[in-house]
Structures are given as structure tokens and as C-alpha cells.
Motif scaffolding. Structure first.
Motif, PDB file in Angstrom:
ATOM      1  N   ILE A 139       0.838  -1.204   0.000  1.00  0.00           N
ATOM      2  CA  ILE A 139       0.000   0.000   0.000  1.00  0.00           C
ATOM      3  C   ILE A 139       0.869   1.248   0.000  1.00  0.00           C
ATOM      4  O   ILE A 139       1.826   1.356   0.772  1.00  0.00           O
ATOM      5  CB  ILE A 139      -0.944   0.018   1.215  1.00  0.00           C
ATOM      6  N   ILE A 140       0.526   2.186  -0.874  1.00  0.00           N
ATOM      7  CA  ILE A 140       1.155   3.502  -0.921  1.00  0.00           C
ATOM      8  C   ILE A 140       0.116   4.541  -0.521  1.00  0.00           C
ATOM      9  O   ILE A 140      -0.987   4.572  -1.075  1.00  0.00           O
ATOM     10  CB  ILE A 140       1.689   3.829  -2.338  1.00  0.00           C
ATOM     11  N   VAL A 141       0.452   5.380   0.452  1.00  0.00           N
ATOM     12  CA  VAL A 141      -0.410   6.498   0.837  1.00  0.00           C
ATOM     13  C   VAL A 141       0.100   7.737   0.114  1.00  0.00           C
ATOM     14  O   VAL A 141       1.263   8.116   0.267  1.00  0.00           O
ATOM     15  CB  VAL A 141      -0.404   6.723   2.356  1.00  0.00           C
ATOM     16  N   SER A 142      -0.766   8.358  -0.667  1.00  0.00           N
ATOM     17  CA  SER A 142      -0.375   9.491  -1.505  1.00  0.00           C
ATOM     18  C   SER A 142      -1.153  10.738  -1.101  1.00  0.00           C
ATOM     19  O   SER A 142      -2.340  10.668  -0.772  1.00  0.00           O
ATOM     20  CB  SER A 142      -0.642   9.156  -2.983  1.00  0.00           C
ATOM     21  N   GLY A 143      -0.483  11.875  -1.124  1.00  0.00           N
ATOM     22  CA  GLY A 143      -1.159  13.126  -0.785  1.00  0.00           C
ATOM     23  C   GLY A 143      -0.182  14.281  -0.777  1.00  0.00           C
ATOM     24  O   GLY A 143       1.035  14.095  -0.889  1.00  0.00           O
ATOM     25  N   GLY A 144      -0.704  15.479  -0.633  1.00  0.00           N
ATOM     26  CA  GLY A 144       0.121  16.670  -0.587  1.00  0.00           C
ATOM     27  C   GLY A 144       0.694  16.902   0.802  1.00  0.00           C
ATOM     28  O   GLY A 144       0.455  16.136   1.737  1.00  0.00           O
ATOM     29  N   THR A 145       1.431  17.998   0.929  1.00  0.00           N
ATOM     30  CA  THR A 145       2.028  18.355   2.215  1.00  0.00           C
ATOM     31  C   THR A 145       0.940  18.689   3.238  1.00  0.00           C
ATOM     32  O   THR A 145       0.008  19.429   2.942  1.00  0.00           O
ATOM     33  CB  THR A 145       2.958  19.563   2.048  1.00  0.00           C
ATOM     34  N   GLY A 146       1.065  18.125   4.427  1.00  0.00           N
ATOM     35  CA  GLY A 146       0.127  18.430   5.505  1.00  0.00           C
ATOM     36  C   GLY A 146      -1.242  17.799   5.368  1.00  0.00           C
ATOM     37  O   GLY A 146      -2.187  18.210   6.046  1.00  0.00           O
ATOM     38  N   THR A 147      -1.360  16.772   4.535  1.00  0.00           N
ATOM     39  CA  THR A 147      -2.668  16.129   4.355  1.00  0.00           C
ATOM     40  C   THR A 147      -2.895  14.989   5.347  1.00  0.00           C
ATOM     41  O   THR A 147      -4.006  14.467   5.444  1.00  0.00           O
ATOM     42  CB  THR A 147      -2.808  15.581   2.919  1.00  0.00           C
ATOM     43  N   GLY A 149       3.080  -6.715   1.667  1.00  0.00           N
ATOM     44  CA  GLY A 149       2.423  -6.085   2.796  1.00  0.00           C
ATOM     45  C   GLY A 149       3.167  -4.877   3.310  1.00  0.00           C
ATOM     46  O   GLY A 149       2.874  -4.374   4.396  1.00  0.00           O
ATOM     47  N   SER A 150       4.142  -4.395   2.549  1.00  0.00           N
ATOM     48  CA  SER A 150       4.898  -3.224   2.961  1.00  0.00           C
ATOM     49  C   SER A 150       4.110  -1.952   2.668  1.00  0.00           C
ATOM     50  O   SER A 150       3.212  -1.942   1.816  1.00  0.00           O
ATOM     51  CB  SER A 150       6.252  -3.187   2.250  1.00  0.00           C
ATOM     52  N   LEU A 151       4.459  -0.884   3.375  1.00  0.00           N
ATOM     53  CA  LEU A 151       3.718   0.372   3.244  1.00  0.00           C
ATOM     54  C   LEU A 151       4.686   1.541   3.155  1.00  0.00           C
ATOM     55  O   LEU A 151       5.785   1.510   3.722  1.00  0.00           O
ATOM     56  CB  LEU A 151       2.785   0.595   4.440  1.00  0.00           C
ATOM     57  N   SER A 152       4.252   2.602   2.460  1.00  0.00           N
ATOM     58  CA  SER A 152       5.055   3.816   2.372  1.00  0.00           C
ATOM     59  C   SER A 152       4.158   4.961   1.940  1.00  0.00           C
ATOM     60  O   SER A 152       2.958   4.777   1.681  1.00  0.00           O
ATOM     61  CB  SER A 152       6.217   3.638   1.381  1.00  0.00           C
ATOM     62  N   THR A 153       4.737   6.167   1.870  1.00  0.00           N
ATOM     63  CA  THR A 153       3.991   7.340   1.422  1.00  0.00           C
ATOM     64  C   THR A 153       4.790   8.058   0.344  1.00  0.00           C
ATOM     65  O   THR A 153       6.023   7.957   0.286  1.00  0.00           O
ATOM     66  CB  THR A 153       3.722   8.334   2.574  1.00  0.00           C
ATOM     67  N   VAL A 154       4.081   8.799  -0.501  1.00  0.00           N
ATOM     68  CA  VAL A 154       4.720   9.664  -1.495  1.00  0.00           C
ATOM     69  C   VAL A 154       3.928  10.969  -1.568  1.00  0.00           C
ATOM     70  O   VAL A 154       2.737  11.012  -1.249  1.00  0.00           O
ATOM     71  CB  VAL A 154       4.779   9.018  -2.903  1.00  0.00           C
ATOM     72  N   HIS A 155       4.597  12.021  -2.011  1.00  0.00           N
ATOM     73  CA  HIS A 155       3.937  13.296  -2.255  1.00  0.00           C
ATOM     74  C   HIS A 155       3.360  13.281  -3.674  1.00  0.00           C
ATOM     75  O   HIS A 155       4.110  13.206  -4.644  1.00  0.00           O
ATOM     76  CB  HIS A 155       4.932  14.456  -2.139  1.00  0.00           C
ATOM     77  N   ALA A 156       2.050  13.329  -3.789  1.00  0.00           N
ATOM     78  CA  ALA A 156       1.411  13.378  -5.107  1.00  0.00           C
ATOM     79  C   ALA A 156      -0.041  13.798  -4.934  1.00  0.00           C
ATOM     80  O   ALA A 156      -0.653  13.559  -3.883  1.00  0.00           O
ATOM     81  CB  ALA A 156       1.494  12.019  -5.808  1.00  0.00           C
ATOM     82  N   ASN A 157      -0.593  14.415  -5.980  1.00  0.00           N
ATOM     83  CA  ASN A 157      -1.963  14.932  -5.911  1.00  0.00           C
ATOM     84  C   ASN A 157      -3.018  13.929  -6.345  1.00  0.00           C
ATOM     85  O   ASN A 157      -4.193  14.082  -6.013  1.00  0.00           O
ATOM     86  CB  ASN A 157      -2.086  16.201  -6.759  1.00  0.00           C
ATOM     87  N   THR A 158      -2.624  12.919  -7.124  1.00  0.00           N
ATOM     88  CA  THR A 158      -3.552  11.881  -7.559  1.00  0.00           C
ATOM     89  C   THR A 158      -2.830  10.538  -7.523  1.00  0.00           C
ATOM     90  O   THR A 158      -1.602  10.479  -7.409  1.00  0.00           O
ATOM     91  CB  THR A 158      -4.071  12.131  -8.986  1.00  0.00           C
ATOM     92  N   ALA A 159      -3.607   9.465  -7.662  1.00  0.00           N
ATOM     93  CA  ALA A 159      -3.013   8.130  -7.663  1.00  0.00           C
ATOM     94  C   ALA A 159      -2.080   7.947  -8.858  1.00  0.00           C
ATOM     95  O   ALA A 159      -1.006   7.358  -8.744  1.00  0.00           O
ATOM     96  CB  ALA A 159      -4.121   7.074  -7.681  1.00  0.00           C
ATOM     97  N   ARG A 160      -2.484   8.451 -10.015  1.00  0.00           N
ATOM     98  CA  ARG A 160      -1.620   8.340 -11.204  1.00  0.00           C
ATOM     99  C   ARG A 160      -0.346   9.153 -11.035  1.00  0.00           C
ATOM    100  O   ARG A 160       0.739   8.736 -11.459  1.00  0.00           O
ATOM    101  CB  ARG A 160      -2.387   8.782 -12.452  1.00  0.00           C
ATOM    102  N   ASP A 161      -0.475  10.321 -10.422  1.00  0.00           N
ATOM    103  CA  ASP A 161       0.712  11.121 -10.148  1.00  0.00           C
ATOM    104  C   ASP A 161       1.663  10.387  -9.208  1.00  0.00           C
ATOM    105  O   ASP A 161       2.886  10.515  -9.323  1.00  0.00           O
ATOM    106  CB  ASP A 161       0.328  12.470  -9.531  1.00  0.00           C
ATOM    107  N   ALA A 162       1.103   9.624  -8.277  1.00  0.00           N
ATOM    108  CA  ALA A 162       1.937   8.857  -7.345  1.00  0.00           C
ATOM    109  C   ALA A 162       2.777   7.826  -8.095  1.00  0.00           C
ATOM    110  O   ALA A 162       3.963   7.636  -7.792  1.00  0.00           O
ATOM    111  CB  ALA A 162       1.064   8.170  -6.301  1.00  0.00           C
ATOM    112  N   LEU A 163       2.181   7.179  -9.081  1.00  0.00           N
ATOM    113  CA  LEU A 163       2.932   6.205  -9.886  1.00  0.00           C
ATOM    114  C   LEU A 163       4.024   6.894 -10.689  1.00  0.00           C
ATOM    115  O   LEU A 163       5.150   6.384 -10.808  1.00  0.00           O
ATOM    116  CB  LEU A 163       1.974   5.449 -10.815  1.00  0.00           C
ATOM    117  N   ARG A 164       3.707   8.069 -11.248  1.00  0.00           N
ATOM    118  CA  ARG A 164       4.728   8.822 -12.005  1.00  0.00           C
ATOM    119  C   ARG A 164       5.862   9.251 -11.075  1.00  0.00           C
ATOM    120  O   ARG A 164       7.031   9.240 -11.465  1.00  0.00           O
ATOM    121  CB  ARG A 164       4.087  10.022 -12.678  1.00  0.00           C
ATOM    122  N   ARG A 165       5.509   9.648  -9.855  1.00  0.00           N
ATOM    123  CA  ARG A 165       6.525  10.047  -8.892  1.00  0.00           C
ATOM    124  C   ARG A 165       7.465   8.884  -8.580  1.00  0.00           C
ATOM    125  O   ARG A 165       8.681   9.057  -8.465  1.00  0.00           O
ATOM    126  CB  ARG A 165       5.865  10.525  -7.598  1.00  0.00           C
TER     127      ARG A 165
END
Length: 404
Positions: free
Chosen positions: A192-200, A291-307
Motif C-alpha cells: 500500500i502507498i499512501v499518496s497526498g500533498g504536504t500536511g494532508t 504487505g509493505s507500506l510507504s507514502t509519497v507526495h502526489a496529488n492523484t493516484a496516477r501522479d503517485a505512480l509517475r513520482r
């Protein structure tokens, strides 16, 4: 009153600088009590000057005017733009704190009081620093010459009691059905990847999801600045180390991820992927650490993959983009997209499944999406026939794991 305060500050500093071993060995709480008693003896009417004594003790031993803000559970962020301009975030909204440090030097002493016990330093040669308070709150400080108006300090607080999925449901950040799905996904070892902007609230949600990991598994967390609050018995927490004053000794996230793979983890939880460590994280997900988890800075799920693609390329490893996308497609199962709404609320806006590659294009199916009409997270009935088919396949995979 300001003259009295200045006099008491000088008296207390002189008293504490005597290097009395009986004082140096006191705990923080005992030291505060000792300082308060000492100052009470220096004034004629200590009852009348109680607030003043408290302010002097806070500034000499604690973080000055920030102390009451740190103890206010409703405040989630403290922002010091300069010594006399302090703002807070309460209920998702910014407001002036109406307090100030006495001067720039007082603010610098507060910053040093935070970073020095952690072995960090901030000076003209290294004018930026990331650190944390004892309660896990994240701290960032920038001093002159980078901060033109004077030193600035940002403290992101974390609740003493970690949130659960039920708490997110009660607050409206997540629907009960979506919460059950996420809990099942974590239990069934979906990456699972948790994606979102700063402070979300990415780290908060990552902590909540990580708490759903079964207690029988060995968990290793890797962070730039330790923030996760997990209560697993078989838990190792690793934290990156910045370079020292000589510019040496730095240990980054990537080195920690590589080393963690030698420590027999069942799950890796990486606080945030920012660079080349993304490749090591993806390889771990693909090689027995499901079952590993992490986060990325991105505005959408597709942007997260590009990141993720860009971060792999940042590692300087010459891989064709098709190979990178194949790694991403086979490693990442679920992307949880979160956002902060205009009213300050932090909510999950969508839960998405990475369904594979179609040619050179990564395919993403939306499983749950927040409805603007009802302001709730709802299951997507038929976002498209392809996505619906993959959703059924994912549900079957989860149910097989649950039964098996």
C-alpha cells in the motif's frame, strides 16, 4: 514587569550555569520545580509573580511561549515565522497565536534546546535542521542567512494516542466499508502507498494502517525523522542520520532500506519515499516482503505512480522506463489518496488498485471515491468494465487470503 522578567532570567541563568551536579542530574520535571522554587525566593511576593516565574522557567528550560501550545491537544501545527510572529493550526485553520518570544536570541536558544540533545546542530554552516521532540512531534528549523526575517521554526504535533480506523470513520475521513477494506488489505499483505500533498495527514494514515499489521509479524520502520507510533512487540525503528559538522557520517533512507532487508523483516514501513530508495522499496515489495507500506507526495493516484518512476530514475541506475513500470505494476497493489479540504478536514478521497500494464501504460482502477454530493467515501459501482473486473479479482484474492 519586563525589567523584573529580565532580572529573573539573568538570575536563573547564572544559577543554572554553576554546574552543580545535583542540578545537572535532575529530570526535566524536577529541574523545572527546582527553578521555580529558586525564582520564588528572588521575588518579594511570589504569588503575584507566578505567571512571570512560569514564563521565565519555560524560556530558560523549555521552549518559552510555545510551551502552552505544545500542551494544547487541539493545536496540530505551530509555525514561528520569526520571534514575534507565531501562528498555529487548529481544526485545520490557521490563526495568529497572539504570543511572541522576547527576542531573536530566545528563539535561537529554544531551537538549540530541541536539536542539541539529538546530536543535531544548526549554525551558519548548517542553517537548516530536521528534528523531533520527545513526544514524537516533527520539528523543522531554518536560521539566518537563509531565513531573511530571522529564525523560523515549524512543529508538527502528533496526538499522544494514535488514531485507529474507527476514529477515522467517526470523524468522516473514511467510510466504514472502506475502512474494513483497508484493514483486510493490510492483513492480507497488500503493498500500500499512501499518496497526498504536504500536511494532508499521510504519516498519520500510515501509522493507522501499520497498526493493523498482525502482532505475530516482524516489522521494521524506516524514517527520515521518527514519527510512527507502533506498539508491535517485534518492532525495529530505524532513523536516517544527517552528516556531521565535518560533512561525514550521513546515513540515508536508501542505506537503511538495504540494511533492513538483511534483518529478516516480514514488513517494511518506509515513512516517505523521496528519492532513489524507491527502487529498493519496490524490489523489497517484489521479493518476499509483501504487505509493505510507504507514502509519497502526489496529488492523484496516477501522479503517485509517475513520482515513483521519477524517484527510481533519480538513483542514477540506467533502466528502461518499461522495466521500471513493470516493477511498479508488480509491486504496488493499493494507492490511498488523501487530501485536505477547504474547511481544513483531512479525508481519504479515493482508494485505487494498480491493475497492471496495458502496453506501456500503468492501469489504475478506482475502488472507492469520495462523493461530492454526500461528502462520503463510496464504492465505485462501475467506474468502467475493466476496473470492475479487476476489483472483483482483488476481492477474490483478499477473500482467499482470509479463508486460507
Amino acid at each position: 514587569m519586563s525589567d523584573i522578567k529580565q532580572h529573573l532570567q539573568q538570575q536563573l541563568r547564572w544559577h543554572l550555569d554553576q554546574r552543580d551536579p545535583r542540578i545537572e542530574n535532575l529530570s526535566d520535571k524536577a529541574l523545572r520545580e527546582h527553578a521555580s522554587r529558586y525564582l520564588s525566593e528572588q521575588v518579594d511576593d511570589h504569588q503575584q509573580h507566578q505567571n512571570l516565574i512560569r514564563e521565565v522557567v519555560n524560556e530558560a528550560i523549555g521552549l518559552g511561549p510555545l510551551e502552552p501550545l505544545l500542551h494544547d491537544a487541539e493545536i496540530s501545527e505551530i509555525m514561528v515565522n520569526r520571534f514575534d510572529r507565531i501562528f498555529i493550526e487548529k481544526a485545520g485553520c490557521l490563526q495568529d497565536a497572539q504570543i511572541a518570544f522576547s527576542n531573536e536570541q530566545a528563539l535561537r536558544r529554544a531551537i538549540d534546546r530541541i536539536v542539541l540533545p539529538l546530536g543535531r546542530h544548526v549554525d551558519d554552516a548548517s542553517p537548516m535542521v530536521d528534528a523531533r521532540l520527545q513526544d514524537g512531534s516533527r520539528v523543522n528549523a531554518v536560521i539566518t542567512p537563509l531565513a531573511l526575517a530571522g529564525s523560523c521554526l515549524t512543529i508538527r504535533k502528533f496526538s499522544a494516542k494514535p488514531l485507529t480506523l474507527d476514529d477515522l470513520v467517526k470523524s468522516g475521513s473514511l467510510s466504514a466499508e472502506a475502512a474494513e477494506f483497508l484493514s483486510l488489505s493490510v492483513s492480507c499483505r497488500q503493498n500500500i502507498i499512501v499518496s497526498g500533498g504536504t500536511g494532508t495527514g499521510k504519516t498519520t494514515l500510515l501509522n493507522t494502517l501499520s497498526s493493523e499489521i498482525p502482532g505475530t509479524e516482524r516489522v521494521i520502520t524506516i524514517e527520515d525523522a521518527a514519527e510512527l507510533q507502533l506498539s508491535h512487540d517485534n518492532l525495529i525503528s530505524l532513523e536516517a542520520r544527517p552528516k556531521n559538522q565535518e560533512g561525514q557520517g550521513a546515513v540515508g533512507i536508501r542505506e537503511l532500506v538495504i540494511n533492513a532487508l538483511r534483518m529478516r523483516p516480514d514488513r517494511l514501513v518506509v515513512g516517505e519515499c523521496r528519492g532513489a530508495e524507491a527502487l529498493d522499496m519496490l524490489q523489497a515489495m517484489n521479493t518476499g516482503h509483501a504487505g509493505s507500506l510507504s507514502t509519497v507526495h502526489a496529488n492523484t493516484a496516477r501522479d503517485a505512480l509517475r513520482r515513483l518512476e521519477v524517484m527510481v530514475l533519480m538513483g542514477g541506475i540506467e533502466l528502461p522506463i518499461s522495466a521500471i513500470r513493470q516493477q511498479v505494476a508488480s509491486a504496488v497493489d493499493i494507492i490511498v489518496q488523501i487530501a485536505r479540504l477547504s474547511d481544513g478536514r483531512r479525508v481519504v478521497v479515493s482508494i485505487n488498485e494498480v491493475t497492471g500494464l496495458d502496453g506501456d501504460t500503468l492501469q489504475v482502477a478506482t475502488l472507492y471515491e469520495r462523493s461530492r454530493a454526500t461528502d462520503s467515501l463510496q464504492s465505485c459501482q462501475t467506474p468502467c468494465q475493466f476496473a470492475q473486473h479487476q476489483s472483483d479479482e482483488l476481492q477474490a484474492r483478499l477473500m482467499h487470503c482470509l479463508v486460507g
